[in-house]
Design a protein around this motif. Structure first.
Motif, PDB file in Angstrom:
ATOM      1  N   LEU A   1       1.452   7.574 -68.533  1.00 22.46           N
ATOM      2  CA  LEU A   1       2.329   6.750 -69.358  1.00 22.46           C
ATOM      3  C   LEU A   1       3.543   7.553 -69.824  1.00 22.46           C
ATOM      4  N   LYS A   2       3.339   8.829 -70.127  1.00 24.77           N
ATOM      5  CA  LYS A   2       4.457   9.672 -70.562  1.00 24.77           C
ATOM      6  C   LYS A   2       5.499   9.818 -69.453  1.00 24.77           C
ATOM      7  N   THR A   3       5.046   9.967 -68.210  1.00 24.70           N
ATOM      8  CA  THR A   3       5.980  10.066 -67.088  1.00 24.70           C
ATOM      9  C   THR A   3       6.706   8.749 -66.863  1.00 24.70           C
ATOM     10  N   LEU A   4       5.993   7.640 -66.987  1.00 23.52           N
ATOM     11  CA  LEU A   4       6.634   6.329 -66.853  1.00 23.52           C
ATOM     12  C   LEU A   4       7.724   6.154 -67.913  1.00 23.52           C
ATOM     13  N   ALA A   5       7.413   6.529 -69.150  1.00 25.28           N
ATOM     14  CA  ALA A   5       8.384   6.392 -70.235  1.00 25.28           C
ATOM     15  C   ALA A   5       9.604   7.269 -70.005  1.00 25.28           C
ATOM     16  N   ALA A   6       9.371   8.522 -69.608  1.00 27.75           N
ATOM     17  CA  ALA A   6      10.487   9.447 -69.368  1.00 27.75           C
ATOM     18  C   ALA A   6      11.363   8.963 -68.222  1.00 27.75           C
ATOM     19  N   THR A   7      10.749   8.399 -67.185  1.00 30.54           N
ATOM     20  CA  THR A   7      11.509   7.889 -66.045  1.00 30.54           C
ATOM     21  C   THR A   7      12.386   6.714 -66.463  1.00 30.54           C
ATOM     22  N   ILE A   8      11.808   5.783 -67.176  1.00 33.08           N
ATOM     23  CA  ILE A   8      12.547   4.602 -67.618  1.00 33.08           C
ATOM     24  C   ILE A   8      13.720   4.977 -68.516  1.00 33.08           C
ATOM     25  N   LYS A   9      13.487   5.906 -69.444  1.00 32.66           N
ATOM     26  CA  LYS A   9      14.520   6.269 -70.409  1.00 32.66           C
ATOM     27  C   LYS A   9      15.579   7.194 -69.827  1.00 32.66           C
ATOM     28  N   ALA A  10      15.375   7.717 -68.620  1.00 32.41           N
ATOM     29  CA  ALA A  10      16.382   8.589 -67.989  1.00 32.41           C
ATOM     30  C   ALA A  10      17.665   7.830 -67.665  1.00 32.41           C
ATOM     31  N   ARG A  11      17.611   6.514 -67.701  1.00 30.23           N
ATOM     32  CA  ARG A  11      18.783   5.706 -67.349  1.00 30.23           C
ATOM     33  C   ARG A  11      19.920   5.861 -68.344  1.00 30.23           C
ATOM     34  N   TRP A  12      19.667   6.365 -69.542  1.00 28.70           N
ATOM     35  CA  TRP A  12      20.684   6.413 -70.587  1.00 28.70           C
ATOM     36  C   TRP A  12      21.905   7.246 -70.189  1.00 28.70           C
ATOM     37  N   VAL A  13      21.741   8.224 -69.274  1.00 28.21           N
ATOM     38  CA  VAL A  13      22.865   9.112 -68.958  1.00 28.21           C
ATOM     39  C   VAL A  13      24.010   8.374 -68.274  1.00 28.21           C
ATOM     40  N   CYS A  14      23.737   7.236 -67.636  1.00 29.03           N
ATOM     41  CA  CYS A  14      24.829   6.505 -67.005  1.00 29.03           C
ATOM     42  C   CYS A  14      25.746   5.906 -68.069  1.00 29.03           C
ATOM     43  N   GLU A  15      25.185   5.540 -69.228  1.00 29.46           N
ATOM     44  CA  GLU A  15      26.006   5.041 -70.325  1.00 29.46           C
ATOM     45  C   GLU A  15      26.932   6.141 -70.822  1.00 29.46           C
ATOM     46  N   GLN A  16      26.416   7.363 -70.864  1.00 27.52           N
ATOM     47  CA  GLN A  16      27.233   8.512 -71.245  1.00 27.52           C
ATOM     48  C   GLN A  16      28.388   8.689 -70.269  1.00 27.52           C
ATOM     49  N   ALA A  17      28.097   8.564 -68.968  1.00 25.62           N
ATOM     50  CA  ALA A  17      29.142   8.704 -67.948  1.00 25.62           C
ATOM     51  C   ALA A  17      30.199   7.618 -68.093  1.00 25.62           C
ATOM     52  N   HIS A  18      29.781   6.362 -68.320  1.00 32.77           N
ATOM     53  CA  HIS A  18      30.736   5.270 -68.514  1.00 32.77           C
ATOM     54  C   HIS A  18      31.677   5.584 -69.675  1.00 32.77           C
ATOM     55  N   GLN A  19      31.100   6.031 -70.782  1.00 29.83           N
ATOM     56  CA  GLN A  19      31.894   6.311 -71.974  1.00 29.83           C
ATOM     57  C   GLN A  19      32.903   7.427 -71.717  1.00 29.83           C
ATOM     58  N   GLN A  20      32.464   8.489 -71.045  1.00 25.71           N
ATOM     59  CA  GLN A  20      33.360   9.608 -70.805  1.00 25.71           C
ATOM     60  C   GLN A  20      34.453   9.265 -69.805  1.00 25.71           C
ATOM     61  N   LEU A  21      34.141   8.469 -68.777  1.00 28.59           N
ATOM     62  CA  LEU A  21      35.178   8.068 -67.828  1.00 28.59           C
ATOM     63  C   LEU A  21      36.251   7.226 -68.507  1.00 28.59           C
ATOM     64  N   LYS A  22      35.866   6.459 -69.510  1.00 24.43           N
ATOM     65  CA  LYS A  22      36.842   5.630 -70.217  1.00 24.43           C
ATOM     66  C   LYS A  22      37.586   6.429 -71.288  1.00 24.43           C
ATOM     67  N   GLU A  23      36.863   7.156 -72.124  1.00 21.02           N
ATOM     68  CA  GLU A  23      37.482   7.827 -73.257  1.00 21.02           C
ATOM     69  C   GLU A  23      38.233   9.089 -72.861  1.00 21.02           C
TER      70      GLU A  23
END
Length: 431
Positions: free
Chosen positions: A335-357
């Motif tokens: 379950l810990k690996t499943l959770a970590a895998t699912i939550k790894a998606r957040w870095v794309c939001e960081q990339a979107h923000q940096q490409l814009k700002e």
């Protein structure tokens, strides 16, 4: 950033060779440097005004109407991204980002949902593809989605320069699959595809990923029907009428939310944030999503039969919000690996923000298909260059810390052999 212009020129060599003409080989570094350099606006006119070596007309022609093939530069970007973050532990993250716009003439602009604004707004929507590992993202794909108000108007698309082969209605999952195929064909290494429910709720999208032999973990609507993993398919024989053509499930499906309601929820942490460890409640069980063939039941309802067996994962946040996901990771995944895998998606939001700002992804003022995609490509190249510098700086910092720790450890051994404390490894500098 001292000396970054010289380093940029060296780093851009794989991108410059396919451009051919020496003027284009000069405009590309000038455009990328304009995106990276100082200034609030990163559209053509202010970038040209800040660079005494190029004119507005030259930059505008290069990005808007110059005769050069972007695909060679896109391939070079994939190669560099793989060098930076590619590997079996890397994620390929599918998402979309919105560029708010006024007016109605910019290609693809229409009232549609903008995730950055959390509401429907007049904007352009781009399907994004990000390669990431060790919480370091590198954007490798941005493709414009055309809503029906555009695909139903051939004349409008022609005025905006939409290529003939793109003048068809395609969903965002279909665009994403085409981008995934492009990434695979380039030889980029990654271990798992991640996406939110805008893509994961599409049965054909999930099935296409599995057909390509890919591991995936994607969002799912809480209302999506699922069956228990032990559901059986029966073939009842009717006393009258035609023989049944398909098997049917021996029990009815239930919503994903209801399937996990009675499960044991565990508090798990998947990474450290700026305010400490990030934690949520998670639960998971094996299910079969109701995305198989459709069958008309005796009460005239159309019911989807069970598909492949997968993980259904639920997340309960401290705000009371609940999210649901499905994944084809192996049955012995914790379950810990499943959770970590699912939550790894957040870095794309960081990339979107940096490409814009930082790099002006949303500052492009042209209206054409070609200009928008070339501008987006230049921002991704600039972002990959910055990530390469950050990774190099982190490596130097880590090496320095290790050397200092080794020296300090040797000194402690001389004074006190019993002191065997281990120095902590340095982390990436803030992005």
């Amino acid at each position: 950033m001292v000396g970054w212009h010289e380093e940029l020129m060296d780093w851009l060599q794989p991108f410059l060779a396919p451009l051919g003409h020496r003027r284009r080989r000069r405009m590309c570094p000038a455009y990328v440097a304009g995106l990276i350099g100082p200034g609030d606006r990163k559209s053509v006119q202010p970038m040209a005004a800040r660079d005494s070596g190029v004119s507005y007309d030259q930059l505008h022609h290069f990005i808007g109407s110059g005769v050069w093939d972007a695909s060679a530069l896109e391939t070079a970007l994939l190669v560099e991204a793989d060098k930076l973050v590619g590997g079996d532990n890397a994620w390929l993250i599918i998402d979309d980002t919105a560029l708010p716009k006024k007016g109605c003439h910019s290609v693809g602009v229409a009232p549609q949902y903008a995730s950055a604004l959390g509401k429907t707004a007049n904007c352009q929507s781009l399907v994004s593809v990000t390669l990431a590992s060790r919480e370091v993202p590198v954007m490798v794909g941005l493709r414009l989605f055309l809503p029906e108000s555009w695909t139903d108007d051939k004349e409008r698309m022609a005025r905006a320069g939409v290529p003939t082969d793109r003048q068809i209605a395609r969903t965002k999952p279909e665009i994403a699959l085409e981008e995934i195929d492009r990434v695979i064909a380039s030889g980029v290494r990654f271990g798992c595809v991640l996406a939110d429910s805008g893509y994961g709720s599409s049965g054909p999208f999930r099935q296409a990923l599995s057909e390509r032999g890919l591991l995936w973990a994607v969002g799912l609507s809480r209302r999506q029907n699922v069956y228990p993993a032990d559901v059986a398919l029966v073939f009842p024989v009717a006393s009258t009428g035609k023989r049944r053509k398909y098997h049917i499930a021996d029990q009815p499906p239930v919503a994903a939310e209801a399937m996990l309601a009675g499960e044991k929820w565990q508090k798990l942490s998947w990474r450290r944030g700026t305010k400490g460890r990030l934690t949520c409640l998670f639960a998971a069980r094996r299910v079969r999503v109701a995305d198989g063939h459709k069958h008309r039941m005796l009460d005239n309802r159309v019911q989807c039969m069970p598909g492949d067996e997968v993980w259904l994962v639920g997340e309960r946040r401290s705000t009371g919000e609940q999210k649901y996901y499905v994944s084809n990771l192996p049955t012995d995944t914790t379950l810990k690996t499943l959770a970590a895998t699912i939550k790894a998606r957040w870095v794309c939001e960081q990339a979107h923000q940096q490409l814009k700002e930082e790099l002006g992804l949303d500052h492009f003022e042209g209206r054409s298909w070609t200009g928008l995609h070339r501008h987006a490509l230049m921002t991704m190249i600039a972002y990959a260059f910055l990530q390469s510098r950050r990774l190099k700086a982190a490596g130097r910092k880590k090496k320095t810390h290790r050397s200092a720790a080794a020296t300090e450890h040797a000194g402690r051994q001389e004074s006190d052999p019993r002191d065997l404390r281990t120095a902590t490894a340095a982390t990436m500098p803030p992005l």
